[in-house]
Design a protein around this motif. Structure first.
Motif, short mmCIF file in Angstrom:
data_model
loop_
_atom_site.label_atom_id
_atom_site.label_comp_id
_atom_site.label_asym_id
_atom_site.label_seq_id
_atom_site.Cartn_x
_atom_site.Cartn_y
_atom_site.Cartn_z
N LEU A 27 12.20 12.31 4.90
CA LEU A 27 11.88 11.48 6.07
C LEU A 27 10.43 11.04 5.85
O LEU A 27 9.50 11.56 6.44
N GLN A 28 10.29 10.11 4.92
CA GLN A 28 8.96 9.81 4.38
C GLN A 28 8.70 8.31 4.36
O GLN A 28 9.57 7.52 3.97
N ILE A 29 7.50 7.92 4.79
CA ILE A 29 7.09 6.52 4.61
C ILE A 29 6.63 6.38 3.18
O ILE A 29 5.68 7.03 2.76
N ASP A 30 7.32 5.53 2.44
CA ASP A 30 7.04 5.35 1.01
C ASP A 30 5.83 4.43 0.86
O ASP A 30 4.83 4.79 0.25
N TYR A 31 5.92 3.23 1.44
CA TYR A 31 4.80 2.29 1.38
C TYR A 31 4.86 1.34 2.57
O TYR A 31 5.87 1.29 3.29
N ILE A 32 3.78 0.61 2.78
CA ILE A 32 3.79 -0.50 3.74
C ILE A 32 3.35 -1.76 3.01
O ILE A 32 2.67 -1.68 1.99
N ILE B 68 1.69 6.00 11.96
CA ILE B 68 1.23 6.23 10.57
C ILE B 68 0.96 4.89 9.89
O ILE B 68 -0.07 4.71 9.22
N LYS C 252 -2.72 3.52 8.51
CA LYS C 252 -2.89 3.16 7.10
C LYS C 252 -3.38 1.71 6.99
O LYS C 252 -4.31 1.42 6.23
N ASN D 9 4.51 14.39 9.99
CA ASN D 9 3.24 15.00 9.56
C ASN D 9 2.38 15.48 10.73
O ASN D 9 1.86 16.60 10.71
N SER E 116 6.17 7.75 15.64
CA SER E 116 5.35 8.32 14.55
C SER E 116 5.25 7.35 13.38
O SER E 116 4.19 7.23 12.76
N ILE F 134 0.85 -1.19 0.00
CA ILE F 134 0.00 0.00 0.00
C ILE F 134 0.88 1.24 0.00
O ILE F 134 1.73 1.40 0.89
N SER F 135 0.68 2.11 -0.97
CA SER F 135 1.45 3.35 -1.04
C SER F 135 1.04 4.27 0.11
O SER F 135 -0.14 4.41 0.41
N VAL F 136 2.01 4.91 0.76
CA VAL F 136 1.71 5.81 1.88
C VAL F 136 2.15 7.24 1.56
O VAL F 136 1.35 8.17 1.61
N LYS F 137 3.43 7.41 1.24
CA LYS F 137 3.98 8.75 0.86
C LYS F 137 3.64 9.84 1.88
O LYS F 137 3.17 10.92 1.52
N THR F 138 3.83 9.51 3.14
CA THR F 138 3.53 10.48 4.20
C THR F 138 4.80 10.84 4.94
O THR F 138 5.60 9.97 5.28
N ASN F 139 5.00 12.13 5.20
CA ASN F 139 6.13 12.57 6.00
C ASN F 139 5.95 12.07 7.43
O ASN F 139 4.86 12.18 8.01
N VAL F 140 7.01 11.52 7.99
CA VAL F 140 6.94 10.95 9.33
C VAL F 140 6.56 12.01 10.36
O VAL F 140 5.90 11.71 11.35
#
Ligand SMILES: Nc1nc2c(ncn2[C@@H]2O[C@H](COP(=O)(O)OP(=O)(O)OP(=O)(O)O)[C@@H](O)[C@H]2O)c(=O)[nH]1
Ligand SMILES: [Mg+2]
Ligand SMILES: [Zn+2]
Lengths: 232, 113
Positions: free
Chosen positions: B105-110, B13, B17, A16, B9, A8-14
């Motif tokens: 500093l980004q979560i790309d995917y899970i 997140i 998700k 945030n 964090s 699953i794509s997230v693309k969220t800044n930690v």
């Protein structure tokens, strides 16, 4: 049967969640029309001493209050209150930085509507505080001459995000043989857009340009807030 | 030790998700981490092992992709990877350099099941 793995794509800044709270803080500060400064440095660079000298210089000119962040004790808040200025102490326990939620919680019991300038003295630390937006409009980093000229190169992220870098304890430059020029060059190399000023919070040398800079920042912020609030 | 706060964090997140997708558990969290941040990958791995306990991420692997710092001069359009003592002034024309990457500093995917 093998479980099906799904990507699953997230693309969220930690960061945030912190940034959302910082945004709400910033909107509140704008609505109240006050300038908020995040003051950061290594432990002992002279943040509280600088604030004491600044408060004295601004007496009768600007309405100031201070939020102090430390791991333990309310000593720094006491030093500010001794000058007749309102101060709020946040003790973080083991947390090495302030975050936006700590500020919004402090604001529940700390009035800001009668202020021109709110200074937030962050926990003494050149690493962690740089990642956590508090909702401030100005980031000021203090670096003392006594720390040696290579500090900006060792902690470039902190210095890079500064609007103003204050070189403090210039009275110690000569006796300690520290190279002030090399320190200023190193600040300029990691933070080419920052203003750099050198002063001594103890002797008062170099204070007037800093006070003028601050006064100008407060004035221009107040007029831009007024315009923003009118257009909202 | 802000890596603890960062790891918490990340778990939060990823959990949100996964829950929004009705997933059972998180198997992989893929993070993009720039070199011009204050986060140390090893310290973050260690903090993640603590933060993941008792959550839907308790079995998850944290995969960290290191993103190098790239700077670019807006005047001469030269891109480069700064070395050792970072200097953010263009060696050619003396203008401030822009940071193109390295602050991620980004979560790309899970990956979930
Ligand atoms: N010589 C000299 N000493 C200074 C100057 N400014 C601060 N100091 C001294 O440096 C020490 C630390 O100053 P503080 O103002 O408490 O530093 P701080 O950055 O608030 O420290 P923390 O809040 O603990 O991180 C004190 O002993 C001050 O008297 C200065 O300009 N010159
Ligand atoms: Mg202090
Ligand atoms: Zn150039």
């Amino acid at each position: 049967m093998e479980p099906v793995i799904e990507r699953i794509s997230v693309k969220t800044n930690v960061l945030n969640a912190n940034q959302q709270t910082a945004l709400a803080n910033r909107e509140l500060f704008h609505k109240e029309g006050l300038l908020v400064m995040n003051l950061m440095s290594a432990p002992g660079a002279g943040k509280t001493t600088l604030l004491e000298a600044t408060i004295c210089a601004l007496q009768g000119k600007l309405r100031v209050a201070v939020i102090e962040g430390d791991l333990q004790t309310d000593l720094d808040a006491q030093r500010i209150e001794a000058l007749g200025v309102r101060a709020f102490q946040i003790t973080t326990g083991t947390v090495c930085h302030l975050d936006a939620r700590m500020i919004s919680r402090a604001l529940e019991s700390f009035p800001i509507s009668d202020l021109d300038l709110l200074v937030i003295e962050n926990v003494g630390n050149l690493i962690c505080p740089s990642s956590f937006d508090l909702g401030e409009s100005l980031r000021v980093v203090v670096c003392s001459v006594a720390e040696g000229p290579e500090k900006p190169k060792k902690y470039p992220v902190m210095f890079n995000k500064a609007d103003l870098v204050l070189i403090n304890k210039v009275d110690l430059a000569e006796p300690s043989g520290a190279d002030l020029q090399e320190l200023m060059n190193n600040v300029a190399e990691v933070s080419p857009n920052a203003t750099i000023l050198a002063l001594s919070a103890r002797t008062g040398e170099g204070m007037p340009p800093w006070i003028n800079w601050l006064q100008y920042a407060v004035d221009s912020h107040a007029s831009s807030s007024r315009m923003l609030n009118v257009s909202l | 030790m802000h890596e603890i706060a960062i790891a918490e964090s990340i778990v939060q997140i990823a959990e949100e998700k996964a829950r929004s997708q009705n997933a059972r558990s998180v198997r992989v969290v893929k993070l993009r981490l720039g070199t011009f941040t204050t986060i140390v990958a090893e310290a973050l791995q260690f903090a993640f092992e603590i933060a993941q306990q008792g959550t839907s991420c308790s079995e998850a692997q944290l995969e960290i992709e290191i993103v190098p710092m790239i700077v670019r001069c807006v005047v001469c359009e030269e891109s480069s990877e700064p070395v050792r003592g970072i200097c953010l002034i263009c060696g050619q024309c003396g203008f401030p350099l822009q940071i193109v990457s390295g602050e991620e500093l980004q979560i790309d995917y899970i990956e979930v099941d």
